[in-house]
Design a protein around this motif. Sequence first.
Motif, PDB file in Angstrom:
ATOM      1  N   CYS A   1      95.773  38.177  -5.788  1.00  0.00           N
ATOM      2  CA  CYS A   1      96.055  36.842  -5.236  1.00  0.00           C
ATOM      3  C   CYS A   1      94.773  36.121  -4.829  1.00  0.00           C
ATOM      4  O   CYS A   1      94.794  35.214  -4.007  1.00  0.00           O
ATOM      5  CB  CYS A   1      97.017  36.930  -4.058  1.00  0.00           C
ATOM      6  N   SER A   2      93.636  36.565  -5.362  1.00  0.00           N
ATOM      7  CA  SER A   2      92.358  35.934  -5.032  1.00  0.00           C
ATOM      8  C   SER A   2      92.055  34.814  -6.020  1.00  0.00           C
ATOM      9  O   SER A   2      91.836  35.062  -7.203  1.00  0.00           O
ATOM     10  CB  SER A   2      91.248  36.999  -5.052  1.00  0.00           C
ATOM     11  N   GLY A   3      92.055  33.584  -5.534  1.00  0.00           N
ATOM     12  CA  GLY A   3      91.804  32.414  -6.388  1.00  0.00           C
ATOM     13  C   GLY A   3      90.318  32.091  -6.459  1.00  0.00           C
ATOM     14  O   GLY A   3      89.495  32.735  -5.807  1.00  0.00           O
ATOM     15  N   GLU A   4      89.987  31.086  -7.252  1.00  0.00           N
ATOM     16  CA  GLU A   4      88.600  30.614  -7.360  1.00  0.00           C
ATOM     17  C   GLU A   4      87.619  31.708  -7.752  1.00  0.00           C
ATOM     18  O   GLU A   4      86.470  31.707  -7.288  1.00  0.00           O
ATOM     19  CB  GLU A   4      88.142  29.988  -6.043  1.00  0.00           C
ATOM     20  N   GLU A   5      88.058  32.648  -8.574  1.00  0.00           N
ATOM     21  CA  GLU A   5      87.151  33.700  -9.033  1.00  0.00           C
ATOM     22  C   GLU A   5      86.281  33.179 -10.183  1.00  0.00           C
ATOM     23  O   GLU A   5      85.126  33.553 -10.316  1.00  0.00           O
ATOM     24  CB  GLU A   5      87.958  34.913  -9.514  1.00  0.00           C
ATOM     25  N   TYR A   6      86.898  32.365 -11.040  1.00  0.00           N
ATOM     26  CA  TYR A   6      86.231  31.863 -12.249  1.00  0.00           C
ATOM     27  C   TYR A   6      85.712  32.995 -13.123  1.00  0.00           C
ATOM     28  O   TYR A   6      84.732  32.844 -13.837  1.00  0.00           O
ATOM     29  CB  TYR A   6      85.183  30.795 -11.904  1.00  0.00           C
TER      30      TYR A   6
ATOM     31  N   SER B   1      76.340  33.820  -2.829  1.00  0.00           N
ATOM     32  CA  SER B   1      77.661  34.371  -3.113  1.00  0.00           C
ATOM     33  C   SER B   1      78.270  33.708  -4.347  1.00  0.00           C
ATOM     34  O   SER B   1      77.997  32.543  -4.646  1.00  0.00           O
ATOM     35  CB  SER B   1      78.597  34.200  -1.915  1.00  0.00           C
ATOM     36  N   HIS B   2      79.105  34.466  -5.050  1.00  0.00           N
ATOM     37  CA  HIS B   2      79.755  33.916  -6.243  1.00  0.00           C
ATOM     38  C   HIS B   2      80.715  32.793  -5.862  1.00  0.00           C
ATOM     39  O   HIS B   2      81.077  31.973  -6.688  1.00  0.00           O
ATOM     40  CB  HIS B   2      80.499  35.024  -6.991  1.00  0.00           C
ATOM     41  N   TYR B   3      81.149  32.786  -4.599  1.00  0.00           N
ATOM     42  CA  TYR B   3      82.051  31.723  -4.148  1.00  0.00           C
ATOM     43  C   TYR B   3      81.321  30.371  -4.154  1.00  0.00           C
ATOM     44  O   TYR B   3      81.881  29.352  -4.530  1.00  0.00           O
ATOM     45  CB  TYR B   3      82.569  32.034  -2.740  1.00  0.00           C
ATOM     46  N   VAL B   4      80.055  30.403  -3.751  1.00  0.00           N
ATOM     47  CA  VAL B   4      79.255  29.175  -3.730  1.00  0.00           C
ATOM     48  C   VAL B   4      78.723  28.862  -5.130  1.00  0.00           C
ATOM     49  O   VAL B   4      78.685  27.713  -5.553  1.00  0.00           O
ATOM     50  CB  VAL B   4      78.089  29.310  -2.712  1.00  0.00           C
TER      51      VAL B   4
ATOM     52  N   SER C   1      91.529  30.707 -11.827  1.00  0.00           N
ATOM     53  CA  SER C   1      91.267  29.763 -10.739  1.00  0.00           C
ATOM     54  C   SER C   1      92.246  29.963  -9.590  1.00  0.00           C
ATOM     55  O   SER C   1      91.882  29.834  -8.430  1.00  0.00           O
ATOM     56  CB  SER C   1      91.300  28.320 -11.235  1.00  0.00           C
ATOM     57  N   ASP C   2      93.485  30.299  -9.900  1.00  0.00           N
ATOM     58  CA  ASP C   2      94.482  30.442  -8.841  1.00  0.00           C
ATOM     59  C   ASP C   2      94.698  31.886  -8.411  1.00  0.00           C
ATOM     60  O   ASP C   2      95.427  32.153  -7.460  1.00  0.00           O
ATOM     61  CB  ASP C   2      95.808  29.824  -9.280  1.00  0.00           C
ATOM     62  N   GLY C   3      94.113  32.820  -9.117  1.00  0.00           N
ATOM     63  CA  GLY C   3      94.320  34.248  -8.848  1.00  0.00           C
ATOM     64  C   GLY C   3      95.028  34.873 -10.033  1.00  0.00           C
ATOM     65  O   GLY C   3      95.864  34.233 -10.668  1.00  0.00           O
TER      66      GLY C   3
END
Length: 274
Positions: free
Chosen positions: A224-229, A168-171, A194-196
């Motif tokens: 509001c989705s953070g940590e997308e990078y 996953s892109h989250y990992v 990073s914060d959305g």
Amino acid sequence: MDLEKRFIASVSAASKQIGDDGAVIGSTVYSNDAFIEGTHFKRAWMTPRQIAYKAFAVNISDAVAMNAVPRYALLAIGIPSSFTAGEADALAAGFVEASAAFGCELIGGDTVKSERLIISLTIVSETRRPLRRSGIKRGDLLAFTGSVGKAKRELQYLLAGRRAHAQSHYVRPRLRREFIADAAPYLRAGMDISDGIYTDLQRLADLNRTGFSFFRPLGKSAGCSGEEYEMLVAFPPRMRKRVEYLARKHRTPLTVFARAARTRYKNPCKSHHF
Ligand SMILES: Nc1ncnc2c1ncn2[C@@H]1O[C@H](COP(=O)(O)OP(=O)(O)O)[C@@H](O)[C@H]1O
Ligand SMILES: Cc1ncc(C[n+]2csc(CCOP(=O)(O)OP(=O)(O)O)c2C)c(N)n1
Ligand SMILES: [Mg+2]
């Protein structure tokens, strides 16, 4: 004003450099990001190797956001004494893997014992054309790369007790290095998400003294989705075709969603800071 904003505003008295994804001194960019157990991740969510890799990747994201090529990293790490030798080895392997993957040499740091796993990385990167958060003009178009919203969903799964998917892109955040390097001459400003998007737009609004007129609302699940990078960028309308062409060339989805306008910006997201 939240505590983070207040603190950063106060330390900004020390330097005019504070306020972007990295500080540009000559052609060198310096940036630092912390990755803290309990704040940014839980130990149960990822293996030590994945944690180390992600900590490195989110730091490289700030260099990419400045259109800089990462060169050197300094790593400060606090390791709980409950860690086994195998876990410590796996952590180290994650840093070594990421260092090679991003072409960024780990040249030093500090290792201490701590209650929780804490990671702080400093990245030294090089740029010929810094991409800053400031510089947006009225009428400029705002766009984001990739598809946003997945990181928030994944975080909700994890907080509900499930385990992360290794691919996953989250990992394993995928960074938009090549697209940004190619598109930078046509961009007016940029930062990583990073914060959305909605919270990061607030930073662009404050810094550039502008609001945004949305072509279509993003909705809170994406906005509001953070940590997308992923990257949030601004460019003049006449550069649109060129920027869209470069996005296609690098197989980078690009969504143009707003223009800088004389409106008051209001961030609809809940803050996760303090
Ligand atoms: N403790 C600190 N001391 C000095 N500068 C800081 C500190 N924390 C944040 N900053 C600076 O404030 C700005 C905003 O930080 P932040 O919003 O955390 O950026 P990012 O979201 O890219 O990590 C950056 O320029 C950062 O370098
Ligand atoms: C245990 C845990 N709780 C909550 C979150 C959600 N979360 C924490 S930080 C963050 C956004 C980015 O973090 P920040 O420290 O603001 O990064 P920076 O902007 O400094 O790069 C999110 C969505 C999380 N990742 N892990
Ligand atoms: Mg950043």
